[in-house]
Design an enzyme around this catalytic site. Sequence first.
Site, PDB file in Angstrom:
ATOM      1  N   GLY A  71       2.895  -0.104   9.047  1.00  0.00           N
ATOM      2  CA  GLY A  71       2.310   0.919   9.900  1.00  0.00           C
ATOM      3  C   GLY A  71       1.414   1.865   9.114  1.00  0.00           C
ATOM      4  O   GLY A  71       0.341   2.260   9.580  1.00  0.00           O
ATOM      5  N   SER A  72       1.837   2.225   7.914  1.00  0.00           N
ATOM      6  CA  SER A  72       1.030   3.131   7.088  1.00  0.00           C
ATOM      7  C   SER A  72      -0.327   2.514   6.773  1.00  0.00           C
ATOM      8  O   SER A  72      -1.348   3.208   6.789  1.00  0.00           O
ATOM      9  CB  SER A  72       1.754   3.433   5.768  1.00  0.00           C
ATOM     10  OG  SER A  72       2.973   4.076   6.012  1.00  0.00           O
ATOM     11  N   THR A 240      -4.038 -13.218   1.323  1.00  0.00           N
ATOM     12  CA  THR A 240      -3.451 -14.360   2.024  1.00  0.00           C
ATOM     13  C   THR A 240      -2.446 -13.858   3.053  1.00  0.00           C
ATOM     14  O   THR A 240      -1.574 -13.052   2.733  1.00  0.00           O
ATOM     15  CB  THR A 240      -2.775 -15.300   1.000  1.00  0.00           C
ATOM     16  OG1 THR A 240      -3.781 -15.743   0.096  1.00  0.00           O
ATOM     17  CG2 THR A 240      -2.124 -16.485   1.696  1.00  0.00           C
ATOM     18  N   CYS A 328      12.178  17.862   1.280  1.00  0.00           N
ATOM     19  CA  CYS A 328      12.561  17.493  -0.081  1.00  0.00           C
ATOM     20  C   CYS A 328      14.053  17.449  -0.291  1.00  0.00           C
ATOM     21  O   CYS A 328      14.839  18.070   0.392  1.00  0.00           O
ATOM     22  CB  CYS A 328      11.825  18.310  -1.122  1.00  0.00           C
ATOM     23  SG  CYS A 328      12.245  19.992  -1.277  1.00  0.00           S
TER      24      CYS A 328
HETATM   25  C1  LIG Z   1       7.474   4.646  10.391  1.00  0.00           C
HETATM   26  C2  LIG Z   1       6.213   5.260  10.840  1.00  0.00           C
HETATM   27  C3  LIG Z   1       5.008   5.025  10.153  1.00  0.00           C
HETATM   28  C4  LIG Z   1       4.940   4.204   8.895  1.00  0.00           C
HETATM   29  O1  LIG Z   1       5.203   2.855   9.135  1.00  0.00           O
HETATM   30  P1  LIG Z   1       5.601   1.914   7.905  1.00  0.00           P
HETATM   31  O2  LIG Z   1       5.597   0.547   8.487  1.00  0.00           O
HETATM   32  O3  LIG Z   1       6.957   2.364   7.482  1.00  0.00           O
HETATM   33  O4  LIG Z   1       4.587   2.113   6.860  1.00  0.00           O
HETATM   34  C5  LIG Z   1       3.858   5.596  10.636  1.00  0.00           C
HETATM   35  N1  LIG Z   1       3.876   6.367  11.731  1.00  0.00           N
HETATM   36  C6  LIG Z   1       4.999   6.613  12.427  1.00  0.00           C
HETATM   37  C7  LIG Z   1       4.942   7.459  13.653  1.00  0.00           C
HETATM   38  C8  LIG Z   1       6.206   6.070  12.004  1.00  0.00           C
HETATM   39  O5  LIG Z   1       7.329   6.319  12.684  1.00  0.00           O
END
Ligand SMILES: *Cc1c(COP(=O)(O)O)cnc(C)c1O
Length: 385
Positions: A71-72, A240, A328
């Site tokens: 997602g990131s 890939t 933190c």
């Molecule tokens: C978990 C999350 C991400 C990051 O996704 P990853 O696959 O862990 O990198 C980004 N945005 C939101 C809203 C999330 O909950």
Amino acid sequence: MDKIYLDYAATTPVDGRVLLAMQPYFNERFGNPASVHRYGQQAEAAVNAARETLAALLGCQPSEIVFTSCGSESDNLALRGTALAMRQRNGANWILTSRTEHHAVSRTAEDLERHYGFQVAWLEADQHGLVRPETVAGAIGAKTALVSIMYANNEIGTINPIQEIAGICRGQSVPFHTDAVQAAAYLPIAVADLGVDLMSLGAHKFYGPKGVGALYVRSGTPILAHLTGGGQEDGLRAGTTNVPYVVALAEALRLTVEERQERSAHVRPLRDHMIGRLLEEIPETRLTGHPEQRLPNHASFVFKGVDGNLLLTLLDAAGFACSSGSACKTGDPEPSEVMAALGLPREWGLGSLRVTLGSGTTPEHVEAFLGVLPGLVEKARRLNR
Ligand SMILES: *Cc1c(COP(=O)(O)O)cnc(C)c1O
């Protein structure tokens, strides 16, 4: 004593059916989809099928799906790729986003400001962490390169009015990205209905594996590549293809869409019961995020005069896995940016707790949690003095 997992917004276990679907692509069908021979063709067919499945679920063309590593990465590609392409096209250099975004968006926007000459307008959220369409309408203009507002918030569960915001952006011909990584587990994801130009997904938030995601890019949206090399993913993201994980992502999302009603119906009453009881039984407690416009599995609270990290440790010792908003783990704790964006005073903002339910949650789990939490909050308050 059994451990009880109440942190499905952090990650979910891989569904057994998803695991079965991906397994053959590690060994029996291990080919590189770019290879000409039949090993390659077999792998390519699996990737094509996964892309078609995703496209059908999102209501888009297969060519509008970019597979990513998480997602990131999807958020990064959307922000960097589109901001840079838009500036090239018409000189636009403003990025509109909010302080309630996941760091994958907010830190990327900051990076674009610090190192790439963009300017970021941080849009206000209301006291429930919701970004109002009027706020976007008031800030958008000819110099806007991109608007990025999340679909549903990971920390406080609030669902933003994405359709309205998308309509405003469309009216100004400004690309609109939404981070749907948290939302996809429970909310509709048909991109034409939502009106979005870019949308991020990540498999591990809906019972797929960690380390795979996707970005929807509406055809015609300006975007530059962020990994160059072999030209995979329509030239936007070289490398890939991770065949088993892409297969898993598609199967996990297929099951999520198919079972959405049942999954919501399972968690929502448990969640509502939990919120009702905790607000009643624990003094000086508030629900954070929107009371109604929120993900059905998501509960989040602040307790006045509590150290959120201490509470998590006490909960873990009692067998419960939850999460907190304070950033933190060592040193001087600060309320998270999301808590700060809600306008919570420090003595409240430090005491945040997120409890997120999922497929493995039972009424017994919730009752056990309700049985221990009031005592642990009281203990955390005593230890804080
Ligand atoms: C978990 C999350 C991400 C990051 O996704 P990853 O696959 O862990 O990198 C980004 N945005 C939101 C809203 C999330 O909950």
